[in-house]
Design an enzyme around this catalytic site. Sequence first.
Site, mmCIF file in Angstrom:
data_model
loop_
_atom_site.group_PDB
_atom_site.id
_atom_site.type_symbol
_atom_site.label_atom_id
_atom_site.label_comp_id
_atom_site.label_asym_id
_atom_site.label_seq_id
_atom_site.Cartn_x
_atom_site.Cartn_y
_atom_site.Cartn_z
ATOM 1 N N SER A 110 15.175 2.326 16.816
ATOM 2 C CA SER A 110 14.500 1.107 17.262
ATOM 3 C C SER A 110 14.026 1.334 18.685
ATOM 4 O O SER A 110 14.701 2.002 19.470
ATOM 5 C CB SER A 110 15.478 -0.066 17.219
ATOM 6 O OG SER A 110 15.080 -1.077 18.123
ATOM 7 N N GLN B 246 -17.165 1.640 -10.964
ATOM 8 C CA GLN B 246 -17.012 2.495 -9.781
ATOM 9 C C GLN B 246 -15.789 2.069 -8.974
ATOM 10 O O GLN B 246 -15.216 2.867 -8.235
ATOM 11 C CB GLN B 246 -18.285 2.401 -8.930
ATOM 12 C CG GLN B 246 -18.261 3.244 -7.688
ATOM 13 C CD GLN B 246 -19.633 3.360 -7.063
ATOM 14 O OE1 GLN B 246 -20.543 3.925 -7.651
ATOM 15 N NE2 GLN B 246 -19.795 2.814 -5.858
ATOM 16 N N LYS C 135 20.370 1.521 16.714
ATOM 17 C CA LYS C 135 19.819 1.368 15.365
ATOM 18 C C LYS C 135 19.486 2.697 14.700
ATOM 19 O O LYS C 135 19.056 3.649 15.332
ATOM 20 C CB LYS C 135 18.547 0.504 15.401
ATOM 21 C CG LYS C 135 18.795 -0.950 15.729
ATOM 22 C CD LYS C 135 19.693 -1.667 14.722
ATOM 23 C CE LYS C 135 18.980 -1.928 13.423
ATOM 24 N NZ LYS C 135 17.854 -2.871 13.590
ATOM 25 N N LYS D 83 -11.817 3.727 -8.948
ATOM 26 C CA LYS D 83 -11.283 4.930 -8.303
ATOM 27 C C LYS D 83 -10.285 4.654 -7.197
ATOM 28 O O LYS D 83 -9.242 5.308 -7.108
ATOM 29 C CB LYS D 83 -12.436 5.793 -7.792
ATOM 30 C CG LYS D 83 -13.137 6.503 -8.931
ATOM 31 C CD LYS D 83 -14.469 7.055 -8.543
ATOM 32 C CE LYS D 83 -15.359 7.098 -9.753
ATOM 33 N NZ LYS D 83 -15.651 5.747 -10.323
ATOM 34 N N TYR E 68 -21.042 1.120 -19.993
ATOM 35 C CA TYR E 68 -20.769 1.336 -18.572
ATOM 36 C C TYR E 68 -21.355 0.199 -17.753
ATOM 37 O O TYR E 68 -22.472 -0.252 -18.000
ATOM 38 C CB TYR E 68 -21.370 2.680 -18.097
ATOM 39 C CG TYR E 68 -21.168 2.896 -16.603
ATOM 40 C CD1 TYR E 68 -19.992 3.443 -16.121
ATOM 41 C CD2 TYR E 68 -22.138 2.489 -15.679
ATOM 42 C CE1 TYR E 68 -19.784 3.599 -14.755
ATOM 43 C CE2 TYR E 68 -21.944 2.638 -14.315
ATOM 44 C CZ TYR E 68 -20.753 3.202 -13.862
ATOM 45 O OH TYR E 68 -20.551 3.354 -12.515
ATOM 46 N N GLU F 21 12.554 1.231 2.999
ATOM 47 C CA GLU F 21 11.841 -0.044 3.208
ATOM 48 C C GLU F 21 10.353 0.100 2.911
ATOM 49 O O GLU F 21 9.747 -0.755 2.257
ATOM 50 C CB GLU F 21 12.035 -0.512 4.654
ATOM 51 C CG GLU F 21 13.469 -0.880 4.979
ATOM 52 C CD GLU F 21 13.653 -1.054 6.475
ATOM 53 O OE1 GLU F 21 13.281 -2.114 6.988
ATOM 54 O OE2 GLU F 21 14.148 -0.129 7.139
ATOM 55 N N SER G 237 -20.208 5.738 -3.151
ATOM 56 C CA SER G 237 -18.809 5.983 -3.497
ATOM 57 C C SER G 237 -18.349 7.343 -2.987
ATOM 58 O O SER G 237 -17.189 7.696 -3.124
ATOM 59 C CB SER G 237 -18.600 5.893 -5.019
ATOM 60 O OG SER G 237 -19.465 6.785 -5.687
ATOM 61 N N HIS H 88 24.826 -9.764 -9.907
ATOM 62 C CA HIS H 88 24.563 -10.863 -8.954
ATOM 63 C C HIS H 88 24.925 -10.445 -7.524
ATOM 64 O O HIS H 88 25.224 -11.296 -6.702
ATOM 65 C CB HIS H 88 25.346 -12.133 -9.321
ATOM 66 C CG HIS H 88 25.263 -12.496 -10.774
ATOM 67 N ND1 HIS H 88 24.341 -13.383 -11.279
ATOM 68 C CD2 HIS H 88 25.985 -12.053 -11.845
ATOM 69 C CE1 HIS H 88 24.510 -13.491 -12.590
ATOM 70 N NE2 HIS H 88 25.491 -12.692 -12.967
HETATM 71 N N1 ARG Z 1 -20.379 6.611 -8.905
HETATM 72 C C1 ARG Z 1 -20.487 6.064 -10.220
HETATM 73 C C2 ARG Z 1 -19.101 5.600 -10.691
HETATM 74 O O1 ARG Z 1 -18.176 6.027 -10.128
HETATM 75 C C3 ARG Z 1 -20.994 7.099 -11.160
HETATM 76 C C4 ARG Z 1 -21.653 6.555 -12.374
HETATM 77 C C5 ARG Z 1 -22.903 5.852 -12.012
HETATM 78 N N2 ARG Z 1 -23.687 5.594 -13.152
HETATM 79 C C6 ARG Z 1 -24.748 4.818 -13.078
HETATM 80 N N3 ARG Z 1 -25.422 4.679 -14.134
HETATM 81 N N4 ARG Z 1 -25.079 4.230 -11.982
HETATM 82 O O2 ARG Z 1 -18.959 4.801 -11.587
#
Ligand code: ARG
Length: 455
Positions: free
Chosen positions: A274, A319, A280, A322, A314, A287, A20, A153
């Site tokens: 354009s 992940q 144009k 994000k 968790y 847009e 990530s 309308h």
């Molecule tokens: N990169 C992971 C995330 O964004 C961090 C947490 C990872 N935790 C784990 N136990 N693998 O969620």
Amino acid sequence: MWKGRFAQETSRLVQAYGESVSFDWRLFAHDIRGSIAHSKGLLKAGILTVEEQSAIEAGLLAIRAEIEHGDFEFKQELEDVHMNIEAELTRRIGPAGAKLHTARSRNDQVATDVRLYTRDAVDTVSARLRDLQRALIEAAERAGQAVVPGYTHLQRGQPVLFAHHLLAYVEMLERDAARMADARRRIDVMPLGSGALAGSTILIDRDYVASQLGFSSVTQNSMDAVSDRDFAVEVVFAIALCGVHLSRLSEDLILWCSAEFGFVTLSDAHTTGSSLMPQKKNPDVAELTRGKSGRLVGNLMALLTLLKGLPMTYNRDMQEDKEPLFDSLDTILAALEVFAEMIAGMEVNAARTRAATSDPMLLATDLADYLVKHGVPFRQAHEVIGKLVAHSIAESVAFADIPLATYREFSPAFEADLFDCLNLETALAARQAVGAPSPANVAAQIARWKEALSA
Ligand code: ARG
């Protein structure tokens, strides 16, 4: 870096699939801030010596400076921003670095980092919302007494000050700002200290750590804390709705700068040409924003769907929170900024708005109201004016040019003073109820907003 129970290296494909750092690297400053606060908690708990905590803090600050200057190399095999920074710290300062992750998991770490990041970003979104509101209020002031047809309308309805139309968007953005402020209260709770899911046997003063990070409070259930992404959903929702508001403003602008409406002109700096048609001048910013609002709604759906049905606590699925969150924040920040600039450069074409509001039909409701004031029940008055509208169309004669005698054939309640209500200025000035667009009301609203937004 640490192998533990694993005898094999992670497959290259899995590394590439699971990394990530290519998108969470942007959490670096907040990750470092969180780690420094945690190290202070560890110092207070007697896990770190003063020297070790100082080495950690100095090491982290040096790494932060390098990242800011673009001198730091993030490694995909270290998976995420958290491991990249911790590994580099430990490489530099040795054993003290290896103590930093005591009583902490990436689960509470990432939840904390994302909250810190989002809290800052939401503050910037709020400031940009204010900037766009100010730009709209200034445009409303510049529009002065320009009148446009108000539409339902997309058919001409009743006359309004153009300023009143612009101020409608200021109201929408005010609710967006309130939603941001509300979401911020729930972002502002610290999960750090929740560990992987069950806290730690090593006791850290969480309130002390929270005060280091400027959090107003700490989470009260470790399992909820590591798996709660409600705050992200709320922010992404508030952004999606703000995007929907901007898409409506976009559509109005696109209509207004068409030859058919011609109510406004956007500056050359905020339009494009354009490649084929030399004449144009396209409202691309509007847009694009109308289009990007689709992404914002999509990000909300992505987040909700991501979280739906996840077991406690968790899960790695998280992940995936994000990219939609970052994308929504980036997109709305850019849209609000460019809109404020574009609205500042927008001019009203008074000749075109005047031509559009010279349509006498805009005052048909005022004529019905006239009859009501002369004792005719509204439904009946509506019917009478409907017939007059048909007459006016069939005979190609404007309301003002129909003789009183003809009016009286439609209703004996008509008197000579009926022609007074066919005047645009009178018609607007009469709309005095709270929230209605009389020039006095609109001026008072502009004054109210200027006062409110100067704070
Ligand atoms: N990169 C992971 C995330 O964004 C961090 C947490 C990872 N935790 C784990 N136990 N693998 O969620």
